[in-house]
Motif scaffolding. Structure first.
Motif: not given
Length: 424
Positions: A26-41
């Motif tokens: 999802l991240l590589s296809q641009g359908k999502a973005a990182v919301f939080r690193r720890y915990p990863f969301c």
């Protein structure tokens, strides 16, 4: 196997956690973005109509480490070990007390001692104990905001110290049943650090040994029992411990002192368990409990190693358990710094002053940053915690070591300082 990734849609609606491979796509296809690193969301870029399955948040409170697990049906999809700083808080309070006391005894301007001028509220806990409750509730709140939690299960009773000290206090019915003996065994393992009292061997079959033999007037009280391996237990036999360790006076004194020492960690858990339980009920979620003996019984039944997050997964009534993760998130409470205007030496005298402003160029010490240096002697990419300097030249602590002298223009924030260190 890493923890499952927590997911929010564009309206910040909590969705079912997904496998890391799916999150990577999802991240590589641009359908999502990182919301939080720890915990990863991650956060999706569009709303999702999918139905959501509620998760169980399971907690194993501890004096030094609290285990946390998320369970979806019979699957454990997320685990974390929360390392407390209760001992550091106690050490800081002891240091402050000694510095103030020494300052009052000097012929200088001093702060007058205050006695009996404060009323402790009902349910007051010492700062080192209150910290354990508050940090646990902080992470309960984080997970509630990021995952579709439907219920909370807490290990409420870990040790019944009075019952173990005097087993006859409530009759034989208290000790009998499927979990008979598990509470006492868990007490011994913690009190003697899972080592033989005589030779310090680990990971061997244990036997409960009488420090003073019953044939010579010893009792079955907890203060007269210790852990021993089979070889040491046979070798000691019915000898008095003074005779058995006549040539090892240091070991003799250590065992006698440890046998009478109260289990400080167990006492800390007993002091905070109800405070934590009452705060969990205030979240509005259904809260259930399980005993420490039941947790250990489940863990042994499933053949799991002794780890805090696995203990959390085994809290309460568990029929089956499937682990989909093996790398729990390690969370270490570090605090938010200090309010001291200056640092003191070991005698309490000012040694150096600290800057008035915590932020430099929008960064503060403890932020996780990513620095991409394109020119100079430090060309490369660095990710880690930053220590700010008023000059704008920062130090970054990475997994490979400390990198000094990184200009703030190269730094981009990954996650702001929140009082915790993270690892796996």
């Amino acid at each position: 196997m890493s923890n499952y990734v927590l997911v929010l849609d564009t309206n910040k609606r909590r969705l079912n956690p997904i496998h890391p491979c799916v999150a990577r796509q999802l991240l590589s296809q641009g359908k999502a973005a990182v919301f939080r690193r720890y915990p990863f969301c991650i956060i999706l870029k569009q709303a999702s109509p999918e139905s959501v399955q509620s998760l169980e948040l399971k907690i194993d409170p501890g004096s030094q480490v609290t285990g946390i697990a998320l369970k979806q049906g019979d699957k454990v999809i997320f685990g974390a070990n929360l390392h407390h700083r209760g001992q550091a808080i106690k050490a800081s309070l002891d240091s402050r007390r000694s510095i103030r006391r020494s300052r009052r005894h000097r012929h200088t301007r001093y702060r007058k001692a205050r006695f009996l001028n404060r009323t402790r509220p009902k349910g007051w806990l010492a700062p080192s104990l209150q910290h354990r409750v508050e940090t646990t509730m902080t992470w309960v709140g984080k997970l509630i905001r990021l995952a579709p939690i439907g219920a909370i299960i807490q290990e409420l009773v870990r040790f019944d110290l009075q019952q173990m000290e005097n087993p006859e206090i409530a009759g034989v019915e208290y000790q009998q049943g499927t979990l008979y003996g598990y509470e006492v065994r868990e007490y011994f393992l913690n009190k003697w650090d899972r080592k033989c009292a005589y030779c310090s061997k680990e990971d061997v079959p244990w036997q409960i040994e009488d420090i003073r033999p019953r044939a010579k007037g010893g009792s079955d009280r907890i203060s007269n029992l210790c852990l021993a391996c089979e070889k040491c237990n046979i070798r000691k036999g019915t000898k008095d411990i003074e005779q058995f360790l006549a040539k090892k006076p240091d070991l003799l004194n250590r065992i006698l002192a440890q046998a009478k020492r109260p289990l400080k960690d167990a006492a800390a858990v007993n002091s905070t368990r109800w405070a934590l339980f009452n705060q969990l009920k205030e979240t509005g979620f259904p809260v259930s409990t399980g005993s420490g003996g039941q947790t250990k019984f489940n863990r042994i039944r499933f053949g799991l190693p002794k780890q805090h997050w696995l203990d959390a997964a085994c809290v309460g009534s568990v029929e089956t358990l499937l682990l989909l993760t093996s790398k729990p998130l390690q969370i270490k409470a570090t605090g938010h710094g200090t309010r001291q205007m200056c640092r003191t030496d070991k005698y309490g005298f000012p040694s150096r002053y600290v800057p008035q402003f915590k932020f430099v160029q929008g960064f503060q010490t403890g932020d996780i940053v990513k620095a991409v240096v394109l020119t100079g002697k430090k060309i490369g990419e660095y990710v880690g915690r930053v220590a700010v300097r008023s000059t704008g030249s920062f130090n970054i602590s990475t997994a490979r070591g400390l990198v000094q002298g990184i200009n703030h223009n190269y730094c981009k924030p990954v996650q702001r300082q929140d009082g915790y260190n993270y690892g796996f």
